[in-house]
Design a protein around this motif. Sequence first.
Motif, PDB file in Angstrom:
ATOM      1  N   VAL A  30       0.865  -1.179   0.000  1.00  0.00           N
ATOM      2  CA  VAL A  30       0.000   0.000   0.000  1.00  0.00           C
ATOM      3  C   VAL A  30       0.902   1.230   0.000  1.00  0.00           C
ATOM      4  O   VAL A  30       1.790   1.347   0.848  1.00  0.00           O
ATOM      5  CB  VAL A  30      -0.921   0.040   1.237  1.00  0.00           C
ATOM      6  CG1 VAL A  30      -1.847   1.248   1.159  1.00  0.00           C
ATOM      7  CG2 VAL A  30      -1.722  -1.247   1.352  1.00  0.00           C
ATOM      8  N   CYS A  31       0.693   2.131  -0.939  1.00  0.00           N
ATOM      9  CA  CYS A  31       1.478   3.365  -0.989  1.00  0.00           C
ATOM     10  C   CYS A  31       0.988   4.313   0.106  1.00  0.00           C
ATOM     11  O   CYS A  31      -0.195   4.670   0.148  1.00  0.00           O
ATOM     12  CB  CYS A  31       1.349   4.021  -2.355  1.00  0.00           C
ATOM     13  SG  CYS A  31       2.308   5.550  -2.516  1.00  0.00           S
ATOM     14  N   LEU A  32       1.897   4.708   0.995  1.00  0.00           N
ATOM     15  CA  LEU A  32       1.554   5.578   2.122  1.00  0.00           C
ATOM     16  C   LEU A  32       1.924   7.032   1.892  1.00  0.00           C
ATOM     17  O   LEU A  32       1.298   7.925   2.452  1.00  0.00           O
ATOM     18  CB  LEU A  32       2.263   5.090   3.388  1.00  0.00           C
ATOM     19  CG  LEU A  32       2.008   3.666   3.850  1.00  0.00           C
ATOM     20  CD1 LEU A  32       2.814   3.384   5.112  1.00  0.00           C
ATOM     21  CD2 LEU A  32       0.527   3.423   4.089  1.00  0.00           C
ATOM     22  N   LEU A  33       2.953   7.272   1.105  1.00  0.00           N
ATOM     23  CA  LEU A  33       3.483   8.633   1.003  1.00  0.00           C
ATOM     24  C   LEU A  33       4.109   8.843  -0.367  1.00  0.00           C
ATOM     25  O   LEU A  33       4.829   7.980  -0.861  1.00  0.00           O
ATOM     26  CB  LEU A  33       4.534   8.846   2.106  1.00  0.00           C
ATOM     27  CG  LEU A  33       5.223  10.207   2.185  1.00  0.00           C
ATOM     28  CD1 LEU A  33       4.214  11.309   2.483  1.00  0.00           C
ATOM     29  CD2 LEU A  33       6.305  10.171   3.265  1.00  0.00           C
ATOM     30  N   ARG A  34       3.826   9.998  -0.973  1.00  0.00           N
ATOM     31  CA  ARG A  34       4.420  10.373  -2.256  1.00  0.00           C
ATOM     32  C   ARG A  34       4.965  11.796  -2.149  1.00  0.00           C
ATOM     33  O   ARG A  34       4.275  12.686  -1.638  1.00  0.00           O
ATOM     34  CB  ARG A  34       3.379  10.312  -3.377  1.00  0.00           C
ATOM     35  CG  ARG A  34       3.894  10.876  -4.712  1.00  0.00           C
ATOM     36  CD  ARG A  34       2.855  10.751  -5.809  1.00  0.00           C
ATOM     37  NE  ARG A  34       3.379  11.302  -7.061  1.00  0.00           N
ATOM     38  CZ  ARG A  34       3.158  10.772  -8.258  1.00  0.00           C
ATOM     39  NH1 ARG A  34       2.417   9.699  -8.369  1.00  0.00           N
ATOM     40  NH2 ARG A  34       3.663  11.324  -9.344  1.00  0.00           N
ATOM     41  N   VAL A  35       6.175  11.998  -2.619  1.00  0.00           N
ATOM     42  CA  VAL A  35       6.783  13.331  -2.664  1.00  0.00           C
ATOM     43  C   VAL A  35       7.317  13.541  -4.078  1.00  0.00           C
ATOM     44  O   VAL A  35       8.082  12.716  -4.584  1.00  0.00           O
ATOM     45  CB  VAL A  35       7.923  13.485  -1.636  1.00  0.00           C
ATOM     46  CG1 VAL A  35       8.576  14.860  -1.781  1.00  0.00           C
ATOM     47  CG2 VAL A  35       7.404  13.288  -0.218  1.00  0.00           C
ATOM     48  N   GLU A  36       6.925  14.638  -4.709  1.00  0.00           N
ATOM     49  CA  GLU A  36       7.339  14.908  -6.083  1.00  0.00           C
ATOM     50  C   GLU A  36       8.765  15.459  -6.122  1.00  0.00           C
ATOM     51  O   GLU A  36       9.177  16.230  -5.259  1.00  0.00           O
ATOM     52  CB  GLU A  36       6.402  15.928  -6.733  1.00  0.00           C
ATOM     53  CG  GLU A  36       4.950  15.494  -6.788  1.00  0.00           C
ATOM     54  CD  GLU A  36       4.703  14.355  -7.751  1.00  0.00           C
ATOM     55  OE1 GLU A  36       5.667  13.863  -8.362  1.00  0.00           O
ATOM     56  OE2 GLU A  36       3.539  13.952  -7.896  1.00  0.00           O
ATOM     57  N   GLY A  37       9.500  15.058  -7.161  1.00  0.00           N
ATOM     58  CA  GLY A  37      10.823  15.601  -7.398  1.00  0.00           C
ATOM     59  C   GLY A  37      10.753  16.845  -8.262  1.00  0.00           C
ATOM     60  O   GLY A  37       9.670  17.303  -8.651  1.00  0.00           O
ATOM     61  N   SER A  38      11.909  17.363  -8.608  1.00  0.00           N
ATOM     62  CA  SER A  38      11.963  18.619  -9.357  1.00  0.00           C
ATOM     63  C   SER A  38      11.839  18.427 -10.872  1.00  0.00           C
ATOM     64  O   SER A  38      11.534  19.375 -11.592  1.00  0.00           O
ATOM     65  CB  SER A  38      13.281  19.341  -9.053  1.00  0.00           C
ATOM     66  OG  SER A  38      14.389  18.512  -9.407  1.00  0.00           O
ATOM     67  N   PHE A  39      12.089  17.205 -11.374  1.00  0.00           N
ATOM     68  CA  PHE A  39      12.039  16.990 -12.825  1.00  0.00           C
ATOM     69  C   PHE A  39      10.601  17.153 -13.302  1.00  0.00           C
ATOM     70  O   PHE A  39       9.675  16.562 -12.738  1.00  0.00           O
ATOM     71  CB  PHE A  39      12.562  15.593 -13.173  1.00  0.00           C
ATOM     72  CG  PHE A  39      12.774  15.393 -14.644  1.00  0.00           C
ATOM     73  CD1 PHE A  39      13.784  16.065 -15.323  1.00  0.00           C
ATOM     74  CD2 PHE A  39      11.953  14.534 -15.361  1.00  0.00           C
ATOM     75  CE1 PHE A  39      13.973  15.885 -16.683  1.00  0.00           C
ATOM     76  CE2 PHE A  39      12.138  14.346 -16.723  1.00  0.00           C
ATOM     77  CZ  PHE A  39      13.157  15.024 -17.385  1.00  0.00           C
TER      78      PHE A  39
END
Length: 260
Positions: A116-125
């Motif tokens: 289960v995906c708990l956390l997503r953080v976007e990168g700069s690309f």
Amino acid sequence: MTSPDANASVIGKICALLRAAGGEEPSGASTTALARAAGIARPTAHRLLSALADEGFVDRDSATGRWSLGPEIYLLGSMAALRYDVTDQARNVVQHLAAESGESAFLSARRGAETVCLLRVEGSFPLRSHVLYEGIRLPLGVASAGLAILAHLSDREVEAYLDGVDLVTEWGESHSSVEIRHRVTHTRTTGFAVNPALLVEGSWGLGAAVFDRAGQPAWALSLTGVETRFRDDRRREMGKLLLDAAHRLTVQLGERPSPG
């Protein structure tokens, strides 16, 4: 008198409906969609959802008829989070991964035979993969996080899992037992898992397992992005970044106080 097997069947259907509702958008889902996702008949789904609504476990929008998780789930989840939720402890590590790599970074947790995906953080690309999102559930062996966790189970556990699951029907021949065993072997050699655009064309992923105090793979960190960003040399670089981050998080989680 209801038999134990019948009770277990009803409980299984209820759990399947709640999982299906949890995987939907905030606007909810129709009875038909939830019944299909849970693999049960629509009349049964409606009866169970209505009973769950009476107890506050799901809500139904009176205007649209769509179902969403209810307040009782939030309350129970808040209590369970004291024991199981590691997102606060992991957030800095995931943010660092996204900043260092420029890709989208994720924390996933093992829940039985799924992640289960708990956390997503976007990168700069600016070009990003949108395969993963918070709340999505995927079987072990599917996507890099699930492959990383599966590869760190014992041979006996891997074989028992592959013998009892059909991933080909939904995910294609690239997820046959033979292909997954090959990727498990490769993951064990390199330490990190690679998903070479097996779910969505052009979207690659790397994953590394995070271990609990018993030494079991309970979570995974992963990076996803477009194929052009995942060439051989950069995969090795990002793989090392992932393994270092997974080691740091394993140590960090091992040092947290046990819930009382």
